[in-house]
Structures are given as structure tokens and as C-alpha cells.
Design a protein around this motif. Structure first.
Motif, PDB file in Angstrom:
ATOM      1  N   ASN A 612       0.831  -1.287   0.165  1.00 41.34           N
ATOM      2  CA  ASN A 612       0.067  -0.029   0.166  1.00 41.34           C
ATOM      3  C   ASN A 612       0.918   1.213   0.059  1.00 41.34           C
ATOM      4  N   ALA A 613       1.939   0.951   0.746  1.00 35.51           N
ATOM      5  CA  ALA A 613       3.042   2.223   0.864  1.00 35.51           C
ATOM      6  C   ALA A 613       3.619   2.542  -0.601  1.00 35.51           C
ATOM      7  N   ILE A 614       3.977   1.351  -1.127  1.00 36.54           N
ATOM      8  CA  ILE A 614       4.599   1.595  -2.470  1.00 36.54           C
ATOM      9  C   ILE A 614       3.720   2.301  -3.423  1.00 36.54           C
ATOM     10  N   ILE A 615       2.305   1.565  -3.543  1.00 31.37           N
ATOM     11  CA  ILE A 615       1.480   2.012  -4.407  1.00 31.37           C
ATOM     12  C   ILE A 615       1.007   3.493  -4.235  1.00 31.37           C
ATOM     13  N   GLY A 616       0.749   3.726  -2.979  1.00 33.64           N
ATOM     14  CA  GLY A 616       0.297   5.212  -2.664  1.00 33.64           C
ATOM     15  C   GLY A 616       1.375   6.389  -2.918  1.00 33.64           C
ATOM     16  N   PHE A 617       2.642   5.784  -2.422  1.00 33.94           N
ATOM     17  CA  PHE A 617       3.732   7.161  -2.649  1.00 33.94           C
ATOM     18  C   PHE A 617       3.897   7.357  -4.176  1.00 33.94           C
ATOM     19  N   THR A 618       3.836   5.914  -4.972  1.00 37.61           N
ATOM     20  CA  THR A 618       4.202   6.223  -6.421  1.00 37.61           C
ATOM     21  C   THR A 618       2.904   6.973  -7.000  1.00 37.61           C
ATOM     22  N   GLU A 619       1.502   6.866  -6.346  1.00 35.36           N
ATOM     23  CA  GLU A 619       0.570   7.786  -7.198  1.00 35.36           C
ATOM     24  C   GLU A 619       0.809   9.195  -6.453  1.00 35.36           C
ATOM     25  N   LEU A 620       1.316   9.591  -5.261  1.00 36.93           N
ATOM     26  CA  LEU A 620       1.454  10.638  -5.059  1.00 36.93           C
ATOM     27  C   LEU A 620       2.665  11.467  -5.933  1.00 36.93           C
ATOM     28  N   GLU A 621       3.524  10.599  -6.149  1.00 39.96           N
ATOM     29  CA  GLU A 621       4.624  11.299  -6.967  1.00 39.96           C
ATOM     30  C   GLU A 621       4.231  11.487  -8.345  1.00 39.96           C
ATOM     31  N   ASP A 622       3.344  10.791  -8.989  1.00 40.81           N
ATOM     32  CA  ASP A 622       2.544  11.034 -10.371  1.00 40.81           C
ATOM     33  C   ASP A 622       1.840  12.256 -10.224  1.00 40.81           C
ATOM     34  N   ASP A 624       2.306  14.941  -8.783  1.00 38.90           N
ATOM     35  CA  ASP A 624       3.249  16.151  -8.310  1.00 38.90           C
ATOM     36  C   ASP A 624       4.497  15.924  -8.780  1.00 38.90           C
ATOM     37  N   PRO A 625       4.819  15.560  -9.876  1.00 36.50           N
ATOM     38  CA  PRO A 625       6.231  15.346 -10.584  1.00 36.50           C
ATOM     39  C   PRO A 625       7.218  16.365 -10.343  1.00 36.50           C
ATOM     40  N   ASP A 626       6.882  17.572 -10.304  1.00 42.18           N
ATOM     41  CA  ASP A 626       7.698  18.651 -10.487  1.00 42.18           C
ATOM     42  C   ASP A 626       8.127  19.003  -8.892  1.00 42.18           C
ATOM     43  N   ASN A 627       7.719  18.534  -7.900  1.00 38.53           N
ATOM     44  CA  ASN A 627       8.207  18.766  -6.291  1.00 38.53           C
ATOM     45  C   ASN A 627       9.137  17.755  -6.262  1.00 38.53           C
ATOM     46  N   LYS A 628      10.439  18.268  -6.386  1.00 35.89           N
ATOM     47  CA  LYS A 628      11.554  17.114  -6.098  1.00 35.89           C
ATOM     48  C   LYS A 628      11.743  16.832  -4.767  1.00 35.89           C
ATOM     49  N   GLU A 629      11.574  17.522  -3.725  1.00 32.72           N
ATOM     50  CA  GLU A 629      11.901  17.560  -2.413  1.00 32.72           C
ATOM     51  C   GLU A 629      10.898  16.668  -1.819  1.00 32.72           C
ATOM     52  N   LYS A 630       9.570  16.722  -2.238  1.00 34.46           N
ATOM     53  CA  LYS A 630       8.718  15.640  -1.785  1.00 34.46           C
ATOM     54  C   LYS A 630       8.773  14.371  -2.332  1.00 34.46           C
ATOM     55  N   ASN A 631       9.056  14.503  -3.963  1.00 34.05           N
ATOM     56  CA  ASN A 631       9.286  13.092  -4.509  1.00 34.05           C
ATOM     57  C   ASN A 631      10.554  12.303  -3.801  1.00 34.05           C
TER      58      ASN A 631
END
Length: 970
Positions: A612-622, A624-631
Motif C-alpha cells: 500500500n505504501a509503495i502504490i500510494g507514494f508512487t501515486e503521490l509522485e505521479d 506532483d512530478p515537479d516537487n523534487k523535495e517531496k518526490n
């Protein structure tokens, strides 16, 4: 009575216990010598294929109905479904689509090229086929011909036939120059001979596509047949395919000798019948007189034959060495004997057992005294080979030897099988000798001097063209005629006069007995009356005994009933105990099943959590792809979740390996303190994060010990990990290591103590902590990741290492775990400089890798990593494609192969073995590195056994990959 029984049998139906139903199978049967003979309902059937069908019939419920015709006609019927079974077909890809092939072949064919004996344009050189017409049957033979032409760079016209006889007649009439046929075909005396070999292939018993039931029967029958008799195919081949070629084409050496010699001189023994000897006129006689001319007749050569007789084997050998004769006979066809006499033996002329002639009981051959003729070399040679340590007395000739046995001077004499019959027939005085066959058979043949091998090539060639039984069938022409005189007849039939005397004696007795007949009748009447009285007395006695027996029987029945009652009570008690045990077993099974259900429920949750963590954080990265710090933070958490997921899977796999007995303890000499420190270093970040006080103490006398690094680290990290996970923030953890004296010389005991101020465990949970699926609380309740397998794995590994473990814990106060493991003491190794480079420092520019990987994602990841470090990467999708790419490019084109293990068509192990067997040594020795998800030690060991240079486990450790590649490419 018989009439009544017969009538009842006609009225009452017969009801068999189990009905046997035959399955009718329509078998195509074509005529081909050696393979199938008797292609007609009224002809006797035999041959390789027929015997094979009959053997299958014993293992099935088949009933054959034969359908006759040519090969081509029957093949068409098989395709149309008019027959069910046809033997002798080779495997071809186009046939697989329309016919059913069994798993196993029914034999193997050797293919040969045949030519007309009169055609001198076709020689033993394959180049003589250029521009010629080659006849072949349709099917697999065509492929063999095409392969042969391509291999020898030849061009020829291939003429196809569907019928065997049509093909054979075409060669005989000159419509074609050569034909290809199975090696078992015999064309002797037909003007056809072999030119050279064409190749070989397996042939099968093929089934109609519409009869899968027959295919299943065939597979089962073949499996059972080959399992019961692994030599069945070779035995059948020897029976029916005894000779594979008939050719009179001579070698240059044979031609040279024949051109230089118009006469051949044959030396022989004067008195060695029926093989050789002199007749009353002093001329040669015996088998030798027939076989030598036959040898040259079979070769089609005309030569003058002269014979010279000698009295002893010594004189015969001396004549050969002095060049008085070209060849001698007989000698043992034994290479060791030939070498001792500086001779070259021929192929066997006749194979024979040797017999032992003796008097009385069979002698002990370990110490028997043997009589040997000074004149007969074969007898002495046989004794030297098989009875070298026996005491020997040498006699003048074979008759002197047999006399020595009769007189007790020797225990036995050894004589060849056929010679035995000749000698015993020849003289009546030796009929009392007993005969026993010895177990070791030998062959007799010709011999020539070492310097004259050309003549032996000629003789062996001629013998190879002759009937193997030629010598044996001609032996009996020279056996002595056994004429019986009147005296001999009565000696052998002494029973005739004895019966005559007995008959006269019986007639006299009969006459006397008739005179006393009346007296006997009177005596019989008196005796009968006395016997009747005695019978009545016996009857009364028998009644008395029966009464006594009945009383004894009643007493025995009473005792037996008492014993049966006692046994019944005992059986009832055992049944009650078994019932109780079954209830306990059922409860234990239900408990284990419930535990597994709970484990699967918890495991599902534990696996879904990091997923769930892997899928969730991957979705969050997609999003906001420009937020490098968060990604960057998201990727860090994805990596942590991936590590958790990998740990869960590793624990489950480790437990599976333990249960399947695949776990192996592999000790190596290592720095114990360095190992312990490396395990503790892993937890520094977590300790700081939870503000845990951490103390450790080492009291170790011997720093270098033999330890299984992987499994020892697994034990330590599992236990410390539990302490870190279950100790609240601000708590404390103590790790102590001390060395104790071992129970054996050269061994010490390392004791570990891990103590924490964590949440502790109840006594109930401590008692079942080593069970596979046990957790005090699941992940949802505790918020702590875990599979419930860690302590079960620890306990199994410690037991396998010969150690012990003890747990002291109190709920709410903390836990103390103490485990001790024995280790062998080692010496400090020499210092080795560590030249390890970081992944960013590696540069592999100019290097080319061939990567075998069937998974697209894995291939994309690996290619990107390798190309970023300078590699040029080319990919193969399976083992076969990998081998093809390596073969197509020159040696040195690729610097290395990265080989996945589990791939379609051909896996990594199979591909590696084929590469290592390549004729090009440069390609065969190319470095091969396994890069696979098979990550256990046994997987690594198997990779090395298959010929790989290194083993890298997935998921990919980039630094380890580049370090390994750098070490190999140095």
C-alpha cells in the motif's frame, strides 16, 4: 452325473469375476527385410517391428488386426484414420501436426548410402556423389540426405520414392546412382554394396491423431517395458540387425598387398581337428581348408593358397616369425596373447567355450593340477589367462593329457568345446571322463606377424563379408563317424540281456506259484477270519479313544473361550486408547489449521501494508512530478517499504527451506568481532530515532572463528531487531558476547545475551514463541511489522548449529534472550588490502555485455544501470537466443554474459552447459555471471557447478554488481 453337470452349466450363465475387454488396434504392416517380414495373412511373421508389437501386446489389452500394403499406402491410410498404428517412422516437424508421437522411440536407425557393385564411379569419397542421382524414401530420409549434402558441400539430384521395392529396383536398374537406406538392410548377393555412412535418427511407433486412447496405452506400455528391461532395444537390435553392411571396396593397403602377392601361405597345426590337420595322404583337412578360399571368394579375389602343417604351436609361431608362412591358424583372438607373441590377431573365426575333462567329482579350480599339451598353444594360452596360478604338468599331446587325468597324475585337462566332442567320439577309452563347461568363452582366429598387418586387413575384410556361422557349420563335416560294433552295442545296451534273464526267472517263479495256489487260498480264508475278529477288537478300542478325545476337546474349548474373553477386553481397551489419541490428533490438526489461517490473515495484512505504501507514494509522485523535495522523500519511503516487503518474503522462504531440509550450514573463517559489529551497526539509525540507550560488551579470547556468516547474522539481527521493535522510546538494550570453554579440543562456545526493557511477553506466549505462526499481537494491533516466523527460524538455525537458546521475559518489564553456539577456533589470516571502489567510480567504457533476461522490466532496469556505467548491452530473451547470438558473432565480440536462470525454451543452467561445450574454446570460456532471483546458497553453489563464474542475486545491489564485474574483467 457328468451329464447332469453339463446340463446345469448350459442353463446357468457364467459370471466372470472381472471381464477382460480387448481393444482392437488396426496395425499397418509393410514388408522390409529385418524389420517386418510376412506382409500377408498366410505368411509367417517375424522381424524387429513384429517382435516389438508382440512385446507391447503383453503390456496392454490390444488385439491386432493387420492391414497390409506398401509403406506409402499405409502412411496414407494412417493420415486418413483407416489404420491406428504404424511402426518405423522418423520424427519430423510436419508430421507432428497430423500424427501422434509417443514419448519414447522404438529404436534407432543407422542410414547408409548403397551403390551398385559394378559402378566404379562411386567410391568411398563423398565427393564422388557430386552431380549424381540419389534415391530416398519420403520423410526423414530426405532430411538426412539434405544434411549430408550440405555438410560435404555437394550438389546432387534427390529422387523421391514412396515404396521400398520401387527404390531398390531403381538402383538395380541404374535409374539412380546411389540410394539411402537403413543400415539393417542386407543386399548380399544382389550386386549392391555400401559406399559410406549417411547419418542416423530415432524411429517411432506412430498413432492415428484420432486415437489418443491408443497413444496413452502406448506411452504407458513403453515406460513399463523400458523400466522392466532397460536393454530391450539393444537386445532386439542385436537379434535382428546383426550385420549392417556388405562392401568389397578395399583400402589402399589391402590393394597394395594383393597386387604384390599372387600366393598366400597358411600355417596350421597338423593334429587339431576338426579345425585343421592332415588326412591319410598328408594333405590339409579340416575347417581351415574351407574357410581360407571362402575369404578371398567373398572379396572377389583370385589367389593361390598354399598350406604348411606343423606339429607344435612353438614350431607354428617360429615359422611365422621366420617368414615361412604369411598367416597361422588357430590362435586365440586375444590381444594380450597376441602381444606376448608379437602377433596381430584377426576378428574371431569361431567363438567357443572351453570344457573341463576330469574323473570323479568336479575339482576345486583354485588349486587343481592341470594337464597341458606341449604341442597346443591355445590350451596353454587359455590356462595362462584364466588359471595362471594352478600347478601344471606338461604332456606330449592331448591324448597323453587325458591319460594323465585318468591315471590321477592330473586333476583335469582343458579342451575347447567342439574339440571335446571330437576327442570323446574318437576313442572309447575316454568315455568315463566327466565333462563340465567353463564360464569363460574365447574366440579362435588367424594371426600374422606385427610387420605384416596388410594381410590381416585383407583377411578381416573377407571374414566380415562372410556368414558369421560359416566355421561352426563346417566343423561337423570333419567330426569322426561313430560306427557301433555288436560288442559296443551290448556294452551300451547291457539292459537287453539282463531283461531276458529276468523274464526267464519270472516264468519259473510263475510256474511254482501256480502249484501252491490252493494252499494259499486256504491260508487266506483262515487269515480273513482272524482279521475280522481283530477288526472288532480294534473297533471297540477306537470308540474308547474317541470318547477320551471328545472330553479333551471340551476342556480345550473352555480354555480357548477364557482366552478369547481376555483378548476381547484387551482389544476394547486398545480401541478406547486409539479413539482418545485420534481425538487429540484431530484437535492438534484443528489447532494447526487455525494457526495457519491466522498466519495467512496476518500475512495478507503485513504484505499489503508495504504494498500500500509503495502504490500510494508512487501515486503521490505521479500527481506532483515537479516537487523534487517531496518526490525524493516519497522514493525514500518506497525503498523502505520495499525493504520491509523483501524481509517478509525472505522470512517465509527461509522457513520453507528449513521445512524442506534444504538449509545448509556453511562455515568459513571470519573475524567474529567484525561480524558482530556489522550486525549492530545496522540498528544505529533506529536506536537514535527511538532514543534508546544501547550498551554492548565483548569478552572474546579468539577473534577469528569458523562461522556461517549468513545464518549467524540472521540469528543476531532477528533477536536484536525484536528488541528494537518492542522497546518503547527512551528504553535501553544491552548486548553481551563472551567466549566460554568448548566441549571439544580446538573449539569454543560463544554465548550471546540480549536484554531490553521492552514490553515483554507473557509466560503463555513464551512457551509457544518458536511456533511458526506465533505473534503476541498482529501488525494492526501493535503497529509493528513482523511475520511471526523470526524466532521459529532462529530456533531451527541454532539447533542445526548445535547450540541452545533460553528466553526470560516478564510482561511489561522486558526480555532477556541467551543463546550459545559452538565454533571451531581459527588463526588470523594475512592482511588483504581492500581496493573496493564505489559505484560512481566504475567505468566500463568499451565493454560489451550479452544479457539473457526474459522479463521486460528487469531487462530495462539492468540495461539502464549497465549503460550508465559505460557498458554496451545486447539482450537475448531466452537461453537459445543467447547461444545463437554468441555463435553468430566472432570470439571476443562479447566480454561477458549476464545470465538469468528461469527462462522459457532453455534456462540459464542449460544455456551455460551448452556454451561450455562449444568447440571454439574462446567462446566456451567467456565469463558468465548468474543474475537471478534464486538467491540462496544452494542456488549460488549450483551456478558454480554449472560452470558460471559468479552469482548475483535480485533485487539488484548496484555496488556489488559493479565490483563483481570489475573483478571478472580484470
Amino acid at each position: 452325473m457328468l451329464a447332469i453337470l453339463f446340463g446345469v452349466s448350459k442353463i446357468m450363465p457364467v459370471m466372470p469375476a472381472e471381464a477382460y475387454v480387448e481393444k482392437v488396434v488396426h496395425v499397418g504392416y509393410f514388408e522390409e527385410e529385418g524389420f517386418q517380414v510376412g506382409a500377408d495373412a498366410n505368411k509367417v511373421k517375424s522381424g524387429y517391428g513384429y517382435d516389438y508389437l508382440q512385446r507391447l501386446k503383453l503390456l496392454t489389452n490390444w488385439k491386432y488386426e493387420y492391414v497390409y500394403g506398401s509403406y506409402g499406402e499405409l502412411y496414407d491410410k494412417l493420415l486418413k484414420g483407416e489404420i491406428d498404428l504404424l511402426g518405423g517412422l522418423a520424427y519430423t516437424p510436419d508430421r507432428v501436426a497430423v500424427l501422434n508421437y509417443p514419448k519414447e522411440p522404438m529404436g534407432a536407425s543407422q542410414y547408409l548410402f548403397f551403390k551398385r557393385s559394378s559402378n566404379d564411379y562411386i567410391t568411398s569419397d563423398p565427393a564422388s556423389l557430386n552431380g549424381k542421382r540419389i534415391g530416398t524414401l519420403t520423410g526423414a530420409q530426405v532430411k538426412v540426405v539434405e544434411k549430408f549434402l550440405a555438410a560435404n558441400n555437394l550438389e546432387a539430384e534427390v529422387v523421391l520414392y514412396t515404396d521400398i521395392k520401387e527404390r531398390d529396383n531403381a538402383l538395380k536398374k541404374g535409374y539412380i546412382d546411389v540410394m539411402i537406406a537403413e543400415g539393417y538392410n542386407a543386399f548380399q548377393n544382389q550386386g549392391i554394396e555400401v559406399c559410406f555412412e549417411a547419418g542416423g535418427t530415432d524411429f517411432y511407433m506412430v498413432v492415428n491423431k484420432a486415437r489418443p486412447d491408443i497413444l496413452e496405452d502406448l506411452n504407458q506400455a513403453q515406460h513399463r517395458l523400458y523400466q522392466e528391461n532397460p536393454q530391450f532395444i539393444s537386445d532386439l537390435t542385436r537379434k535382428w540387425f546383426k550385420r549392417t553392411s556388405f562392401t568389397t571396396i578395399m583400402s589402399p593397403g589391402e590393394k597394395k598387398w594383393l597386387a604384390e602377392h599372387k600366393t598366400i601361405t597358411v600355417g596350421y597345426l597338423n593334429d587339431y581337428m576338426p579345425y585343421c590337420g592332415k588326412d591319410e595322404d598328408g594333405n590339409v583337412t579340416g575347417v581351415i581348408k574351407d574357410i581360407v578360399p571362402e575369404i578371398f571368394k567373398s572379396l572377389g579375389v583370385s589367389i593361390n593358397v598354399e598350406y604348411k602343417g606343423y606339429d607344435t604351436a612353438l614350431e607354428l609361431n617360429e615359422a611365422l616369425h621366420q617368414r615361412e608362412v604369411d598367416v597361422i591358424f588357430p590362435t586365440l583372438s586375444n590381444y594380450w596373447v597376441a602381444e606376448m607373441h608379437e602377433l596381430v590377431p584377426s576378428v574371431p573365426v569361431v567363438s567357443s567355450y572351453f570344457n573341463l575333462l576330469y574323473v570323479g567329482e568336479y575339482p576345486d579350480m583354485t588349486k587343481a593340477k592341470l594337464a597341458v599339451s606341449k604341442r597346443r598353444g591355445t590350451m596353454e594360452d587359455y590356462r595362462t589367462i584364466y588359471y595362471p596360478n594352478n600347478e601344471v604338468i606338461y604332456c606330449t599331446d592331448i591324448y597323453d593329457c587325458m591319460d594323465a587325468v585318468k591315471q590321477g597324475k592330473a586333476d583335469a585337462v582343458i579342451v575347447s568345446d567342439i574339440r571335446t566332442e571330437y576327442l570323446l567320439r574318437g576313442k572309447e577309452e575316454y568315455k568315463d571322463l566327466n565333462m563340465a563347461q567353463l564360464t569363460n568363452d574365447v574366440a579362435l582366429g588367424f594371426a600374422v606377424h606385427n610387420s605384416n598387418v596388410e594381410v590381416m586387413q585383407v583377411i578381416d575384410h573377407g571374414l566380415g563379408l562372410m556368414d558369421k556361422e560359416f566355421a561352426l557349420t563346417h566343423v561337423y563335416n570333419y567330426m569322426p563317424k561313430h560306427e557301433i560294433t555288436t560288442l559296443d552295442f551290448f556294452r551300451k545296451n547291457i539292459w537287453i540281456p539282463i531283461i531276458a534273464l529276468i523274464t526267464i526267472f519270472l516264468l519259473v517263479i510263475l510256474f511254482i506259484s501256480r502249484e501252491n495256489e490252493k494252499n494259499r487260498e486256504h491260508l487266506q480264508e483262515t487269515e480273513q477270519q482272524r482279521a475280522e475278529l481283530a477288526d472288532k477288537v480294534n473297533e471297540v478300542s477306537n470308540l474308547n479313544r474317541e470318547l477320551q478325545d471328545q472330553q479333551a476337546l471340551l476342556e480345550e474349548i473352555s480354555v480357548e473361550r477364557a482366552l478369547q474373553l481376555s483378548e476381547t477386553k484387551k482389544l476394547n481397551k486398545e480401541l478406547q486408547e486409539q479413539h482418545t489419541e485420534l481425538i487429540k490428533a484431530r484437535e492438534a490438526a484443528e489447532k494447526a489449521n487455525n494457526a495457519k489461517t491466522t498466519f495467512l490473515f496476518n500475512m495478507s495484512h503485513d504484505i499489503r501494508t508495504p504494498l500500500n505504501a509503495i502504490i500510494g507514494f508512487t501515486e503521490l509522485e505521479d500527481r506532483d512530478p515537479d516537487n523534487k523535495e517531496k518526490n525524493r522523500e516519497y522514493r525514500k519511503k518506497i525503498k523502505m517499504a520495499s525493504t520491509q516487503l523483501l524481509d517478509i518474503l525472505n522470512n517465509v522462504l527461509e522457513m520453507s527451506r528449513i521445512e524442506s531440509k534444504k538449509l545448509v550450514i556453511d562455515e568459513e573463517l571470519i573475524d567474529a568481532i567484525e561480524l558482530f559489529n556489522s550486525c549492530l551497526t545496522v540498528f544505529e539509525g533506529e536506536l537514535k530515532k527511538k532514543n534508546l540507550k544501547f550498551d554492548c560488551s565483548y569478552v572474546i579470547k579468539h577473534q577469528f572463528l569458523y562461522i556461517d556468516r549468513t545464518h549467524m547474522s540472521e540469528i543476531i539481527m532477528n533477536i536484536i531487531s525484536n528488541s528494537v521493535k518492542y522497546t518503547p522510546d527512551g528504553g535501553s538494550i544491552f548486548v553481551g558476547v563472551r567466549e566460554l570453554e568448548g566441549s571439544k579440543a580446538g573449539e569454543c562456545l560463544i554465548e550471546f545475551t540480549v536484554r531490553d526493557t521492552g514490553i515483554g511477553m507473557s509466560e503463555e506466549f513464551v512457551s509457544k514463541i518458536y511456533e511458526q505462526f506465533s505473534r503476541a499481537r498482529n501488525t494492526s494491533q501493535s503497529g509493528i511489522q513482523g511475520t511471526g516466523l523470526g524466532m521459529a527460524i532462529v530456533k531451527h538455525i541454532i539447533d542445526m548449529m548445535g547450540g541452545t537458546i533460553k528466553i526470560n521475559s516478564k510482561l511489561g518489564e522486558g526480555t532477556e534472550i541467551i543463546f550459545s553456539i559452538p565454533h571451531r577456533i581459527g588463526e588470523a589470516p594475512s592482511v588483504v588490502t581492500d581496493n573496493t571502489k564505489q559505484s560512481d567510480d566504475f567505468d566500463f567504457s568499451g565493454k560489451r555485455i550479452l544479457m539473457a533476461e526474459d522479463n521486460e522490466l528487469n531487462a530495462e532496469i539492468s540495461t539502464t544501470i549497465l549503460e550508465d556505467s559505460g557498458f554496451t548491452v545486447e539482450r537475448a530473451k531466452d537461453g537459445i537466443e543467447c547461444i545463437d547470438m554468441l555463435l553468430k558473432n566472432e570470439a571476443g565480440y562479447y566480454d561477458m554474459i549476464l545470465m538469468d536462470i528461469q527462462m522459457p525454451n532453455l534456462d540459464g543452467y542449460g544455456a551455460t552447459q551448452r556454451i561450455r561445450c562449444m568447440e571454439d574454446k574462446a567462446k566456451a570460456n567467456i565469463p558468465i555471471v548468474a543474475m537471478t532471483a534464486n538467491a540462496f546458497k544452494e542456488d549460488q553453489q549450483k551456478a558454480f557447478e554449472m560452470g558460471m563464474n559468479a552469482h548475483l542475486a535480485k533485487p539488484i545491489d548496484i555496488d556489488k554488481i559493479f565490483k563483481t564485474l570489475q573483478d571478472i574483467l580484470k
